[in-house]
Structure formats: C-alpha cells, structure tokens
Scaffold this motif. Structure first.
Motif, PDB file in Angstrom:
ATOM      1  N   ILE A 257      25.446   1.535 -11.934  1.00 37.15           N
ATOM      2  CA  ILE A 257      25.432   1.085 -10.546  1.00 37.15           C
ATOM      3  C   ILE A 257      25.354   2.283  -9.606  1.00 37.15           C
ATOM      4  CG2 ILE A 257      26.766  -0.072  -8.741  1.00 37.15           C
ATOM      5  CD1 ILE A 257      27.854  -1.926 -10.925  1.00 37.15           C
ATOM      6  N   VAL A 258      26.119   3.331  -9.909  1.00 36.69           N
ATOM      7  CA  VAL A 258      26.065   4.547  -9.100  1.00 36.69           C
ATOM      8  C   VAL A 258      24.671   5.160  -9.157  1.00 36.69           C
ATOM      9  CG1 VAL A 258      26.884   6.926  -8.932  1.00 36.69           C
ATOM     10  CG2 VAL A 258      28.521   5.068  -9.239  1.00 36.69           C
ATOM     11  N   GLN A 259      24.072   5.191 -10.357  1.00 33.35           N
ATOM     12  CA  GLN A 259      22.730   5.743 -10.482  1.00 33.35           C
ATOM     13  C   GLN A 259      21.722   4.894  -9.715  1.00 33.35           C
ATOM     14  OE1 GLN A 259      21.872   8.780 -12.221  1.00 33.35           O
ATOM     15  NE2 GLN A 259      20.215   8.351 -10.780  1.00 33.35           N
ATOM     16  N   SER A 260      21.896   3.580  -9.748  1.00 33.43           N
ATOM     17  CA  SER A 260      20.999   2.691  -9.002  1.00 33.43           C
ATOM     18  C   SER A 260      21.140   2.899  -7.506  1.00 33.43           C
ATOM     19  CB  SER A 260      21.294   1.227  -9.360  1.00 33.43           C
ATOM     20  OG  SER A 260      21.032   0.971 -10.728  1.00 33.43           O
ATOM     21  N   LEU A 261      22.368   3.141  -7.059  1.00 34.88           N
ATOM     22  CA  LEU A 261      22.582   3.418  -5.634  1.00 34.88           C
ATOM     23  C   LEU A 261      21.855   4.699  -5.222  1.00 34.88           C
ATOM     24  CD1 LEU A 261      25.781   3.123  -3.566  1.00 34.88           C
ATOM     25  CD2 LEU A 261      24.647   5.328  -3.641  1.00 34.88           C
ATOM     26  N   ILE A 262      21.998   5.738  -6.038  1.00 34.76           N
ATOM     27  CA  ILE A 262      21.344   7.017  -5.732  1.00 34.76           C
ATOM     28  C   ILE A 262      19.831   6.855  -5.730  1.00 34.76           C
ATOM     29  CG2 ILE A 262      20.966   9.367  -6.557  1.00 34.76           C
ATOM     30  CD1 ILE A 262      23.837   9.252  -7.704  1.00 34.76           C
ATOM     31  N   ASP A 263      19.306   6.203  -6.774  1.00 39.21           N
ATOM     32  CA  ASP A 263      17.856   6.010  -6.850  1.00 39.21           C
ATOM     33  C   ASP A 263      17.369   5.121  -5.714  1.00 39.21           C
ATOM     34  OD1 ASP A 263      17.709   7.606  -9.065  1.00 39.21           O
ATOM     35  OD2 ASP A 263      17.610   5.971 -10.508  1.00 39.21           O
ATOM     36  N   GLY A 264      18.140   4.099  -5.371  1.00 40.05           N
ATOM     37  CA  GLY A 264      17.758   3.225  -4.263  1.00 40.05           C
ATOM     38  C   GLY A 264      17.668   3.988  -2.953  1.00 40.05           C
ATOM     39  N   LYS A 265      18.614   4.888  -2.736  1.00 37.85           N
ATOM     40  CA  LYS A 265      18.597   5.702  -1.516  1.00 37.85           C
ATOM     41  C   LYS A 265      17.387   6.627  -1.505  1.00 37.85           C
ATOM     42  CE  LYS A 265      21.486   8.869   1.202  1.00 37.85           C
ATOM     43  NZ  LYS A 265      21.546   8.008   2.400  1.00 37.85           N
ATOM     44  N   MET A 266      17.085   7.201  -2.661  1.00 41.04           N
ATOM     45  CA  MET A 266      15.950   8.123  -2.747  1.00 41.04           C
ATOM     46  C   MET A 266      14.623   7.384  -2.570  1.00 41.04           C
ATOM     47  SD  MET A 266      17.229  11.089  -2.938  1.00 41.04           S
ATOM     48  CE  MET A 266      15.636  11.875  -3.110  1.00 41.04           C
ATOM     49  N   PHE A 267      14.490   6.223  -3.212  1.00 37.93           N
ATOM     50  CA  PHE A 267      13.248   5.456  -3.075  1.00 37.93           C
ATOM     51  C   PHE A 267      13.067   4.955  -1.644  1.00 37.93           C
ATOM     52  CE2 PHE A 267      13.196   4.937  -7.801  1.00 37.93           C
ATOM     53  CZ  PHE A 267      11.899   5.394  -8.001  1.00 37.93           C
ATOM     54  N   HIS A 268      14.179   4.627  -0.986  1.00 38.71           N
ATOM     55  CA  HIS A 268      14.089   4.212   0.414  1.00 38.71           C
ATOM     56  C   HIS A 268      13.595   5.372   1.268  1.00 38.71           C
ATOM     57  CE1 HIS A 268      15.769   3.702   4.536  1.00 38.71           C
ATOM     58  NE2 HIS A 268      15.277   2.494   4.377  1.00 38.71           N
ATOM     59  N   TYR A 269      14.105   6.568   0.995  1.00 38.92           N
ATOM     60  CA  TYR A 269      13.652   7.751   1.726  1.00 38.92           C
ATOM     61  C   TYR A 269      12.163   7.987   1.465  1.00 38.92           C
ATOM     62  CZ  TYR A 269      13.281  12.613   3.229  1.00 38.92           C
ATOM     63  OH  TYR A 269      12.890  13.776   3.851  1.00 38.92           O
ATOM     64  N   ALA A 270      11.759   7.856   0.201  1.00 36.55           N
ATOM     65  CA  ALA A 270      10.348   8.041  -0.145  1.00 36.55           C
ATOM     66  C   ALA A 270       9.475   7.017   0.576  1.00 36.55           C
ATOM     67  CB  ALA A 270      10.167   7.931  -1.657  1.00 36.55           C
ATOM     68  N   ALA A 271       9.964   5.778   0.661  1.00 39.01           N
ATOM     69  CA  ALA A 271       9.194   4.721   1.324  1.00 39.01           C
ATOM     70  C   ALA A 271       8.956   5.053   2.798  1.00 39.01           C
ATOM     71  CB  ALA A 271       9.915   3.379   1.188  1.00 39.01           C
ATOM     72  N   THR A 272       9.980   5.572   3.462  1.00 36.92           N
ATOM     73  CA  THR A 272       9.806   5.931   4.878  1.00 36.92           C
ATOM     74  C   THR A 272       8.823   7.094   5.036  1.00 36.92           C
ATOM     75  OG1 THR A 272      11.739   7.423   4.783  1.00 36.92           O
ATOM     76  CG2 THR A 272      12.124   5.136   5.455  1.00 36.92           C
ATOM     77  N   GLU A 273       8.851   8.036   4.095  1.00 35.77           N
ATOM     78  CA  GLU A 273       7.913   9.153   4.148  1.00 35.77           C
ATOM     79  C   GLU A 273       6.480   8.673   3.894  1.00 35.77           C
ATOM     80  OE1 GLU A 273       8.613  12.665   4.724  1.00 35.77           O
ATOM     81  OE2 GLU A 273      10.279  11.548   5.618  1.00 35.77           O
ATOM     82  N   ILE A 274       6.358   7.735   2.974  1.00 34.23           N
ATOM     83  CA  ILE A 274       5.033   7.186   2.670  1.00 34.23           C
ATOM     84  C   ILE A 274       4.496   6.421   3.869  1.00 34.23           C
ATOM     85  CG2 ILE A 274       3.821   5.487   1.242  1.00 34.23           C
ATOM     86  CD1 ILE A 274       5.631   6.343  -1.081  1.00 34.23           C
ATOM     87  N   GLU A 275       5.350   5.708   4.579  1.00 32.05           N
ATOM     88  CA  GLU A 275       4.918   5.009   5.792  1.00 32.05           C
ATOM     89  C   GLU A 275       4.328   5.993   6.802  1.00 32.05           C
ATOM     90  OE1 GLU A 275       7.948   1.142   5.979  1.00 32.05           O
ATOM     91  OE2 GLU A 275       8.468   3.010   7.007  1.00 32.05           O
ATOM     92  N   SER A 276       4.950   7.162   6.921  1.00 38.04           N
ATOM     93  CA  SER A 276       4.429   8.179   7.840  1.00 38.04           C
ATOM     94  C   SER A 276       3.065   8.684   7.395  1.00 38.04           C
ATOM     95  CB  SER A 276       5.415   9.351   7.933  1.00 38.04           C
ATOM     96  OG  SER A 276       6.660   8.937   8.444  1.00 38.04           O
ATOM     97  N   LEU A 277       2.912   8.887   6.071  1.00 37.38           N
ATOM     98  CA  LEU A 277       1.625   9.362   5.546  1.00 37.38           C
ATOM     99  C   LEU A 277       0.528   8.313   5.731  1.00 37.38           C
ATOM    100  CD1 LEU A 277       2.799  11.120   2.254  1.00 37.38           C
ATOM    101  CD2 LEU A 277       1.994  12.198   4.361  1.00 37.38           C
ATOM    102  N   LEU A 278       0.880   7.048   5.529  1.00 37.41           N
ATOM    103  CA  LEU A 278      -0.092   5.978   5.725  1.00 37.41           C
ATOM    104  C   LEU A 278      -0.494   5.867   7.197  1.00 37.41           C
ATOM    105  CD1 LEU A 278       1.385   3.216   3.373  1.00 37.41           C
ATOM    106  CD2 LEU A 278      -0.723   4.513   3.030  1.00 37.41           C
ATOM    107  N   ALA A 279       0.463   6.116   8.091  1.00 40.61           N
ATOM    108  CA  ALA A 279       0.144   6.088   9.520  1.00 40.61           C
ATOM    109  C   ALA A 279      -0.828   7.211   9.870  1.00 40.61           C
ATOM    110  CB  ALA A 279       1.426   6.215  10.337  1.00 40.61           C
ATOM    111  N   LYS A 280      -0.674   8.367   9.222  1.00 40.50           N
ATOM    112  CA  LYS A 280      -1.601   9.475   9.457  1.00 40.50           C
ATOM    113  C   LYS A 280      -2.998   9.134   8.922  1.00 40.50           C
ATOM    114  CE  LYS A 280       1.862  13.162   9.391  1.00 40.50           C
ATOM    115  NZ  LYS A 280       2.347  14.393   8.693  1.00 40.50           N
ATOM    116  N   MET A 281      -3.028   8.450   7.757  1.00 44.88           N
ATOM    117  CA  MET A 281      -4.320   8.012   7.234  1.00 44.88           C
ATOM    118  C   MET A 281      -4.995   7.065   8.213  1.00 44.88           C
ATOM    119  SD  MET A 281      -3.364   7.333   3.200  1.00 44.88           S
ATOM    120  CE  MET A 281      -4.912   6.457   2.926  1.00 44.88           C
ATOM    121  N   ARG A 282      -4.203   6.200   8.822  1.00 50.37           N
ATOM    122  CA  ARG A 282      -4.750   5.236   9.775  1.00 50.37           C
ATOM    123  C   ARG A 282      -5.330   5.952  10.997  1.00 50.37           C
ATOM    124  NH1 ARG A 282      -1.408   0.003  11.632  1.00 50.37           N
ATOM    125  NH2 ARG A 282      -2.185  -0.621   9.584  1.00 50.37           N
TER     126      ARG A 282
END
Length: 316
Positions: A83-108
């Motif tokens: 559960i702790v590992q899932s929390l850490i990975d969930g936080k990291m994937f959420h951070y990655a998702a926000t960064e990817i949103e920024s990159l997709l906005a630049k592509m747009r």
C-alpha cells in the motif's frame, strides 16, 4: 523519468535508493517514446495536426488509467508495504501526468492550436493517492486499537513497576520498527500526518482506559500506568523527533493527574486550576469520571467503615 523533487532521497550517499518502483521508470520511458513519435508524426500531418495530438493523448490516458486501476486494486488489500509503495507510485504517476499535460499543450501550440490539455487519468491518480493515504491511516489506527483491546490493564496491582508492561513494550517496539521501515518511505507530508494520527490513536486508547478506571483501582496501578505512559511518550518522541507537539499524550496525562489529585472535584470547579492543569480535558467527561470514582458509599458500606477513593488510596 519525470521526477518530483519532493521525493528526493533522504540520503545523499551513493547508491541512491529512489522511492518509486522500477515499473515507474519503464512506463515513463515508454510514454516519452510515444510523445517523441507524436512530435515526429505531427510534422507529416500538417493538414490535421490535431489528429495526432488527440491520438497520443488518448493512448497515454489509457495507459495511465490502467495503472491507476491496478494501484487501486492493491490498495484494497491489507499489505502495508504494498500500500505504501502504491501510494508512492500513485504520487509519482500523478506528477508525471501533469508534466505530460504540459508537454501535450506545447504540442498543441506548435500545431497552431491553443488551450490546455487535461487527461482523465490525472484526476484518477490523485484520487488513488488519497485512497492509499487514507488506507494507511486506517491500518495504523486498527493496529494501535488491536493492542489496546487484546490486553487488560491490572488495576488491582500490588507491586510497583519501573518498567513498562509487556503489552506497551510490544506495541512501542512494533511501531518503531514499522516507522523505520515502512513509514519512513512515505512522502514527508504524509509521514508527518501519519505520525500525528498515530499519537492521536494511542492517546485515544489510553484515554478510554482511564475514563473506564474502576473505583477499586489501587494507587500502585496508577503508578504503573504512569510508567507505561512515560514509555509511550518516549517512543513517540523517537518516532517523530521533529514534531512540533512535544506532549502528544498530554490529555491522557492530565486525566491521570486528575485521578491522583487529593481533591479532584475542587480542582475541576476552580477555573484557574482547571485551565492550568486540565485544559485538554472535556469538563463534562472529567466531572463524570470524578463523580463515578468518588461516589457516595452505601449505608451497608458505612457500617463496615469508609472505603477510600482512588485519590485517597494513592496518597495513602
């Protein structure tokens, strides 16, 4: 790899032990390749760059959503480490998702379009992180309450103890071990709140014991209870040495002091004394406790002689 600086390793010596799992690195690499290919294809689809952008966004959203669902299934279990590992990975994937949103906005914007890009997976991953956080707090509470319900305190003890009871020693050792292994890997903000909740749960367990103290409790038992309380306070200080709350079990200590007072009813009725010595206590609960342990003896008891209260027996 998209890396949140808040997740920087606590040690600065090599080799670094990063908190996220290996799968996070592999997924980030795959998504990076997908984004790079998307940029390349956009150069060849000048007439309809939005088609490529939408295709890449949907593909990434699908991958991250599947990951979120997997993490959520793990959180439903009771394995603290996972559960702790899932929390850490969930936080990291959420951070990655926000960064990817920024990159997709630049592509747009490169394709002559405007506006932000929002992935559904970003919100899902944020919820998964919160679910994991809540589950950790619940498991900690269950662990502490299990220790309190699995043993009974000896209120009729006749021997003074300068060492903590076996139950308190076992609980403190277990919590210290868990704090130095599982909880240590949590993000700082989650870890601080976990320690705070842990102290609150221990205080609740002690408070319930003291409010249910029997009238015949011995002075020796109160002394032994204080020994346990001191040990738990020292244990919590080791768990969270940087905590701003230097006395997390103050409420329980004030109840104990009230039980050991020579004239508790008078101290509670005096506003100045009450605010100085019992400011953490509920006045109604404290008053009920004092009335119960100092209740008037029956006529039959009076014929046999007075029966001293907890307070008087302690002084004696």
């Amino acid at each position: 790899v998209w890396f949140d600086k808040q997740m920087t390793p606590t040690t600065q010596t090599l080799p670094y032990a990063f908190p996220f799992s290996e799968s996070y690195c592999m997924v980030c690499h795959t998504l990076r390749v997908l984004l790079d290919h998307g940029n390349s294809f956009m150069d060849q689809f000048q007439n309809d760059p939005g088609f490529v952008e939408e295709l890449v966004a949907k593909s990434i959203d699908k991958v991250l959503t599947e990951i979120a669902n997997h993490l959520r299934s793990v959180i439903k279990g009771n394995n603290r480490e996972l559960i702790v590992q899932s929390l850490i990975d969930g936080k990291m994937f959420h951070y990655a998702a926000t960064e990817i949103e920024s990159l997709l906005a630049k592509m747009r914007s490169t394709g002559g379009r405007r506006g932000s890009v929002l992935l559904e997976a970003t919100g899902i991953l944020q919820k998964v992180f919160k679910e994991a956080e809540t589950k950790i707090y619940v498991l900690l509470e269950e662990t502490v309450m299990e220790f309190f319900t699995s043993s009974a305190f000896d209120w009729n003890a006749g021997h003074l103890e300068d060492s903590p009871s076996s139950n308190v020693l076992e609980m403190t050792t277990y919590l210290l071990t868990m704090a130095n292994t599982v909880l240590k890997r949590l993000p700082p903000d989650v870890r601080s709140l976990a320690y705070f909740n842990l102290a609150e749960n221990i205080n609740t367990g002690l408070r319930n014991m003291l409010y249910d103290v029997p009238q015949e409790a011995s002075a020796v038992a109160l002394h032994n209870f204080e020994t346990d309380l001191n040990f738990l306070e020292n244990g919590l200080a080791q768990l969270a040495p940087d905590s701003s709350d230097s006395m997390p079990l103050l409420e329980s200590r004030q109840i104990l002091d009230l039980l050991r007072a020579e004239d508790p009813a008078n101290e509670l009725s005096n506003p100045q004394i009450r605010m100085r010595k019992y400011d953490r206590l509920s006045l109604s609960h404290a008053t009920q406790l004092v009335r119960r342990v100092t209740e008037q003896i029956t006529p039959q008891q009076d014929q046999l002689g007075p029966k001293p209260s907890i307070m008087r027996r302690y002084l004696g």
